[in-house]
Design a protein around this motif. Sequence first.
Motif, short mmCIF file in Angstrom:
data_model
loop_
_atom_site.label_atom_id
_atom_site.label_comp_id
_atom_site.label_asym_id
_atom_site.label_seq_id
_atom_site.Cartn_x
_atom_site.Cartn_y
_atom_site.Cartn_z
N ASP A 1 46.06 -12.53 11.89
CA ASP A 1 46.90 -12.43 13.08
C ASP A 1 46.78 -11.07 13.78
O ASP A 1 47.69 -10.62 14.46
CB ASP A 1 48.36 -12.76 12.77
N GLY A 2 45.63 -10.41 13.58
CA GLY A 2 45.32 -9.24 14.38
C GLY A 2 45.91 -7.92 13.96
O GLY A 2 45.93 -6.96 14.74
N ARG A 3 46.39 -7.79 12.72
CA ARG A 3 46.91 -6.52 12.23
C ARG A 3 45.89 -5.90 11.27
O ARG A 3 44.90 -6.53 10.91
CB ARG A 3 48.25 -6.74 11.52
N MET A 4 46.15 -4.67 10.87
CA MET A 4 45.28 -3.99 9.91
C MET A 4 46.13 -3.55 8.72
O MET A 4 47.16 -2.88 8.89
CB MET A 4 44.60 -2.78 10.55
N VAL A 5 45.67 -3.92 7.51
CA VAL A 5 46.38 -3.54 6.29
C VAL A 5 45.52 -2.60 5.46
O VAL A 5 44.30 -2.52 5.63
CB VAL A 5 46.77 -4.77 5.45
N VAL A 6 46.19 -1.91 4.54
CA VAL A 6 45.53 -0.95 3.67
C VAL A 6 45.42 -1.55 2.28
O VAL A 6 46.43 -1.80 1.61
CB VAL A 6 46.31 0.38 3.64
N PHE A 7 44.19 -1.78 1.85
CA PHE A 7 43.93 -2.40 0.55
C PHE A 7 42.46 -2.18 0.23
O PHE A 7 41.62 -2.20 1.14
CB PHE A 7 44.26 -3.91 0.61
N GLY B 1 55.28 -6.58 -1.96
CA GLY B 1 55.46 -6.15 -0.58
C GLY B 1 54.93 -4.77 -0.27
O GLY B 1 55.22 -4.21 0.80
N ALA B 2 54.13 -4.19 -1.18
CA ALA B 2 53.73 -2.79 -1.04
C ALA B 2 52.38 -2.59 -0.35
O ALA B 2 51.93 -1.46 -0.22
CB ALA B 2 53.69 -2.11 -2.41
N MET B 3 51.72 -3.68 0.10
CA MET B 3 50.48 -3.51 0.85
C MET B 3 50.85 -3.09 2.27
O MET B 3 51.38 -3.88 3.04
CB MET B 3 49.66 -4.81 0.88
N PRO B 4 50.59 -1.84 2.65
CA PRO B 4 51.09 -1.35 3.93
C PRO B 4 50.19 -1.71 5.11
O PRO B 4 48.99 -1.93 4.96
CB PRO B 4 51.13 0.16 3.74
N THR B 5 50.78 -1.74 6.28
CA THR B 5 50.00 -1.82 7.50
C THR B 5 49.58 -0.40 7.89
O THR B 5 50.15 0.59 7.40
CB THR B 5 50.81 -2.42 8.66
N VAL B 6 48.60 -0.30 8.77
CA VAL B 6 48.18 1.01 9.26
C VAL B 6 49.34 1.71 9.96
O VAL B 6 49.55 2.92 9.80
CB VAL B 6 46.97 0.87 10.20
N GLU B 7 50.15 0.94 10.73
CA GLU B 7 51.29 1.54 11.41
C GLU B 7 52.28 2.15 10.42
O GLU B 7 52.82 3.24 10.67
CB GLU B 7 52.02 0.50 12.27
#
Length: 322
Positions: free
Chosen positions: A96-102, A150-156
């Motif tokens: 859905d167009g977001r960026m996550v940190v993993f 729930g700890a996988m963060p978004t770039v924001e």
Amino acid sequence: MSKWKIALIALAVIAVALSLLNASWLAPKPSGKLIMVSHRGVAQQFSREGVDRDTCTANRIAPPDHNYIENTIRSMRRAVSLGADMIELDVHPTTDGRMVVFHDWTLDCRTNGKGVTREHSLAELKALDVGYGYTADGGKTFPLRGNGIGAMPTVEEVLQALPRTDLLFNFKSRDPRDADLLVQAFARLGVPIDERFSFYGHETVLNRMRGFAPRSWIWSKTEVEACAFDYLKFGWIGYVPQSCRGKTVMVPLNYQWAVWGWPNRFLDRMAGANTRVILLGEVVNGRSPIGLERADQLGDVPRDFRGYLWVEDIDEIGRALR
């Protein structure tokens, strides 16, 4: 005087001249500071014996002496408190167009999810436990399970949590559209992409990113290898090849001896060429070098080294530097 003696004297003069040309002690003391780069924040350490790109490393960790999980905000904040000047983090897009940190390309190793990371929505990824798969005893116990829900963060979320920390983003794919999505994450917060942010990965993504972030440090493995190879060929005469101008070069701890003018003369040449120097850990059995893992490795870091020190275990290295 015979021709042989003349030739030997000439060779001796050339050898002395080249030695002085590359003498570190004759170079000016490096300016700037040591910049400690924490790879993925505070992470669980693991055995690297036999590791390849498909190896699940979460199921081979050492018995934990802390409960931090890599690439999480809690982990990054802890790394900063231990002295990290820059945090390296890995990014993936969501459906859905977001960026996550993993870190991983797939979810199966570290989490209770399945499949390719980028083939999930943000809501699906947020529901996962990123500490689910860590084990130090072959699966008998899972000491981090439940700590990463729930700890996988978004770039924001990372940008908001670390507003004054330098960040190094690693693009995990070769899809240039990932650059667009990362830029959109910055735009949603109104954060300009300036000198505080750096980017590396595959050239196809970086070429796109350069158009968005002309002031940022952007580099690829191909550039790093080209500079190192060319400098080994030409650095003995004091020449900095074009592949090393305005670029990035990496030096493993156990290959410092092979770098012409190391450390001060080399650092002076690279500073003059506007090239950044990253000091890594050791190359072992032909593996790609990683960051520093052990406090005793700090003894091999030149006292006056000024550049980027890539750290794998910030918990140990940060404490030792203090």
